[in-house]
Design a protein around this motif. Structure first.
Motif, PDB file in Angstrom:
ATOM      1  N   ARG A 199       3.147   4.801 -18.792  1.00  0.00           N
ATOM      2  CA  ARG A 199       2.711   5.050 -17.413  1.00  0.00           C
ATOM      3  C   ARG A 199       2.720   6.545 -17.123  1.00  0.00           C
ATOM      4  NH1 ARG A 199       5.907   0.478 -16.509  1.00  0.00           N
ATOM      5  NH2 ARG A 199       7.612   1.750 -15.747  1.00  0.00           N
TER       6      ARG A 199
ATOM      7  N   TRP B 298      -3.972  -1.251  -9.409  1.00  0.00           N
ATOM      8  CA  TRP B 298      -3.121  -0.302 -10.144  1.00  0.00           C
ATOM      9  C   TRP B 298      -1.874  -1.005 -10.683  1.00  0.00           C
ATOM     10  CZ3 TRP B 298      -4.543   3.758 -12.457  1.00  0.00           C
ATOM     11  CH2 TRP B 298      -5.521   4.604 -11.933  1.00  0.00           C
TER      12      TRP B 298
ATOM     13  N   LEU C 167      -1.094  -1.110 -14.688  1.00  0.00           N
ATOM     14  CA  LEU C 167       0.071  -0.400 -15.217  1.00  0.00           C
ATOM     15  C   LEU C 167       1.241  -1.316 -15.573  1.00  0.00           C
ATOM     16  CD1 LEU C 167       0.056   2.629 -12.750  1.00  0.00           C
ATOM     17  CD2 LEU C 167      -0.845   2.560 -15.090  1.00  0.00           C
TER      18      LEU C 167
END
Length: 137
Positions: A115, A103, A107
């Motif tokens: 985001r 993750w 991101l």
């Protein structure tokens, strides 16, 4: 999305955790503690979107089994801080750490607004799966 979920489900659970016969709800609890560190029961309940009593029961069960550790909050002795027990930290990290890093990687190149859009899309998806959701307008 099905590939993403399928890949996450294939993350091998360490033997020490597999032996505990954990339910899916425990994964979410561990993930919150793994990603964000020690939290209060109230904070966990808010993040998991369940009642504090539900979290208290899960924490009590996992504490008895030695997986979680509860301690008093130094700032407010009425509150309890929940954390992964030190001797279990490596097993939980080994299980969930790859997901957290994935993750972070996915991101990291996005702006705060981007985001937010990704997180909102995932929440909308989750909400659309609710049985009483009316469908597209």
């Amino acid at each position: 999305m099905p590939r993403l979920v399928g890949r996450a489900k294939r993350l091998p659970m360490p033997d020490v955790l597999r032996e505990l016969d954990l339910a899916p709800r425990h994964l979410s609890l561990f993930a919150q503690l793994q990603y964000d560190g020690p939290l209060t029961v109230g904070e966990l309940a808010e993040r998991l979107e369940v009642a504090p009593t539900t979290v208290s029961l899960m924490v009590a069960d996992l504490s008895r089994r030695g997986v979680l550790h509860r301690r008093e909050d130094d700032a407010d002795r009425r509150r309890r801080i929940v954390e992964i027990a030190p001797h279990m930290a490596a097993a939980v990290e080994g299980w969930l750490g790859a997901s957290a890093r994935a993750w972070d990687t996915a991101l990291s190149g996005l702006t705060a607004d981007q985001r937010h859009t990704v997180v909102q899309a995932l929440r909308d998806y989750e909400h659309a799966l609710e049985p009483d959701h009316p469908g597209p307008s």
